[in-house]
Design a protein around this motif. Structure first.
Motif, short mmCIF file in Angstrom:
data_model
loop_
_atom_site.label_atom_id
_atom_site.label_comp_id
_atom_site.label_asym_id
_atom_site.label_seq_id
_atom_site.Cartn_x
_atom_site.Cartn_y
_atom_site.Cartn_z
N TRP A 5 1.03 -1.22 -0.08
CA TRP A 5 -0.27 -0.28 0.16
C TRP A 5 0.97 1.26 -0.07
N SER A 6 2.05 0.79 0.15
CA SER A 6 3.17 2.26 0.50
C SER A 6 3.55 3.35 -1.57
N GLU A 7 2.66 1.94 -2.14
CA GLU A 7 3.34 2.29 -3.51
C GLU A 7 2.76 3.73 -3.70
N PRO A 8 3.26 4.55 -4.30
CA PRO A 8 2.45 5.55 -4.46
C PRO A 8 1.62 5.72 -5.80
N PHE A 9 1.81 4.98 -6.83
CA PHE A 9 1.03 4.91 -8.20
C PHE A 9 -0.51 4.35 -8.25
N LEU A 10 -0.18 3.01 -6.74
CA LEU A 10 -1.69 2.68 -6.71
C LEU A 10 -2.83 4.12 -6.69
N TRP A 11 -2.35 4.70 -5.55
CA TRP A 11 -3.88 5.65 -5.03
C TRP A 11 -3.62 6.72 -6.13
N ILE A 12 -2.56 7.16 -6.49
CA ILE A 12 -2.37 7.64 -8.06
C ILE A 12 -4.31 7.55 -9.17
N HIS A 13 -3.83 6.80 -9.52
CA HIS A 13 -4.60 6.08 -10.42
C HIS A 13 -5.90 5.65 -9.41
N LEU A 14 -5.52 5.36 -8.74
CA LEU A 14 -7.43 4.43 -8.01
C LEU A 14 -8.27 5.85 -7.46
N SER A 15 -7.74 7.22 -7.51
CA SER A 15 -8.44 8.61 -7.75
C SER A 15 -9.07 9.01 -8.72
N GLY A 16 -8.00 8.24 -9.47
CA GLY A 16 -8.51 8.65 -10.99
C GLY A 16 -10.49 8.47 -11.85
N ALA A 17 -10.32 7.12 -10.73
CA ALA A 17 -12.25 7.31 -10.97
C ALA A 17 -13.26 8.61 -10.47
N ALA A 18 -12.67 9.44 -10.22
CA ALA A 18 -13.21 10.70 -9.25
C ALA A 18 -13.37 11.70 -10.44
N ALA A 19 -12.62 11.62 -11.71
CA ALA A 19 -13.14 12.01 -12.69
C ALA A 19 -14.01 11.49 -13.36
N THR A 80 11.67 -1.93 -9.42
CA THR A 80 12.02 -2.68 -7.37
C THR A 80 11.12 -4.07 -8.13
N ASP A 81 11.65 -4.44 -6.70
CA ASP A 81 11.04 -5.78 -6.94
C ASP A 81 9.29 -6.23 -6.84
N LEU A 82 8.90 -5.04 -5.38
CA LEU A 82 8.02 -4.88 -4.98
C LEU A 82 6.60 -4.57 -6.35
N GLN A 83 7.51 -3.54 -7.09
CA GLN A 83 7.12 -2.71 -8.02
C GLN A 83 6.42 -4.11 -9.21
N GLN A 84 7.58 -4.86 -9.55
CA GLN A 84 7.23 -5.92 -10.18
C GLN A 84 6.24 -6.99 -9.77
N GLN A 85 6.03 -7.02 -8.44
CA GLN A 85 5.32 -8.13 -7.79
C GLN A 85 4.20 -7.32 -8.30
N ILE A 86 3.72 -5.89 -8.96
CA ILE A 86 2.44 -5.53 -8.40
C ILE A 86 2.18 -5.39 -9.77
N LEU A 87 3.05 -5.76 -10.65
CA LEU A 87 2.67 -5.89 -12.25
C LEU A 87 2.03 -7.41 -12.13
N THR A 88 2.76 -8.19 -11.61
CA THR A 88 1.81 -9.77 -11.65
C THR A 88 0.65 -9.87 -11.23
N ARG A 89 0.64 -9.06 -10.43
CA ARG A 89 -1.13 -8.86 -10.10
C ARG A 89 -2.37 -8.47 -11.23
N PHE A 90 -1.81 -7.79 -11.73
CA PHE A 90 -2.93 -7.00 -12.57
C PHE A 90 -3.19 -7.92 -13.82
N LYS A 91 -1.87 -9.75 -14.14
CA LYS A 91 -2.44 -10.16 -14.97
C LYS A 91 -3.05 -11.13 -14.75
N THR A 92 -4.01 -10.95 -13.23
CA THR A 92 -4.44 -12.87 -12.79
C THR A 92 -5.81 -12.68 -13.43
N LYS A 93 -6.65 -14.25 -13.64
CA LYS A 93 -8.05 -14.20 -13.65
C LYS A 93 -9.36 -13.29 -13.45
#
Length: 245
Positions: A5-19, A80-93
């Protein structure tokens, strides 16, 4: 709080729903221009296809690369390794299912917007004869609405991943990121500033030694002004003149 949850890019793109309300409002204004020039179902179908299909295809086959802002992205080899793990989560079913659900939801919203469009005819941006321009505006705004909601929904699915499940996620292969994700062509080493809590390790300059400075007696060499005044036991001797005085 989950570690990722400390990854700022996650929160930046989550806030996009406000538009989302802004672009759905523009879609409504576009649909409010003039009267239907073709059958109603065909107009709704064309706007739905233009707005839903491109984004749904992207999220299914080449998900949006979230380590980017607008048209600028972080180079994959700088992740980073954490960011690469996040990318893996975007490719799930799960994320594919979320993308399909959002597409159906927005199709239902579009149908209701079409039914409400005559109420906004008084504030339509174009004259009634410009029906096709209105449909073009509606399709473009609906496309952006899909993009913002799809990306935000996929980010939410990642944020809700249990900590234990995320810890077992393998980092995504760097060599496959450009092929498997939709990434901007303009890539940089870093997009966001260093935040508090991030650890930065500075590399030693060439030629510098990491060994501690030599000591004389029990004191570092740099702490004695005149090493010649020390005897062999490390005890500093006073000059002879000062003793006579």
């Amino acid at each position: 709080m989950r570690s990722f949850w400390s990854e700022p890019f996650l929160w930046i793109h989550l806030s996009g729903a406000a538009a989302l309300p802004i672009f759905l409002g523009l879609c409504l204004l576009g649909l409010a221009v003039g009267s239907p020039a073709i059958p109603v179902w065909l107009e709704v179908f064309l706007v739905a296809v233009a707005g839903i299909v491109p984004v749904l295809w992207m999220q299914w086959f080449r998900p949006f690369y979230i380590f980017s802002i607008l048209v600028v992205a972080v180079k994959p080899d700088k992740l980073t390794d954490l960011q690469q793990q996040i990318l893996t989560r975007f490719k799930t079913k799960l994320n594919k299912g979320v993308a399909l659900f959002v597409a159906v939801l927005l199709a239902i919203i579009l149908w209701h917007l079409y039914r409400l469009a005559p109420l906004a005819a008084g504030v339509a941006p174009f004259p009634p004869s410009w029906r096709w321009a209105g449909l073009l505006l509606a399709g473009s705004a609906f496309l952006v609405s899909n993009l913002f909601l799809q990306v935000s929904a996929s980010v939410m699915a990642v944020l809700l991943t249990p900590e234990s499940q995320f810890a077992a996620t393998k980092p995504y292969f760097l060599q496959k990121i450009k092929h498997d994700f939709t990434i901007a062509l303009w890539q940089v080493d870093r997009l966001l500033p260093t935040f508090a809590g991030e650890i930065t390790v500075a590399e030693a300059a060439p030629g510098e030694s990491s060994n501690p400075p030599p000591t004389i007696g029990n004191s570092p060499a740099g702490s004695i002004v005149n090493p010649q005044l020390s005897d062999t036991n490390g005890v500093t001797s006073l000059p002879q003149q000062s003793i006579e005085k």
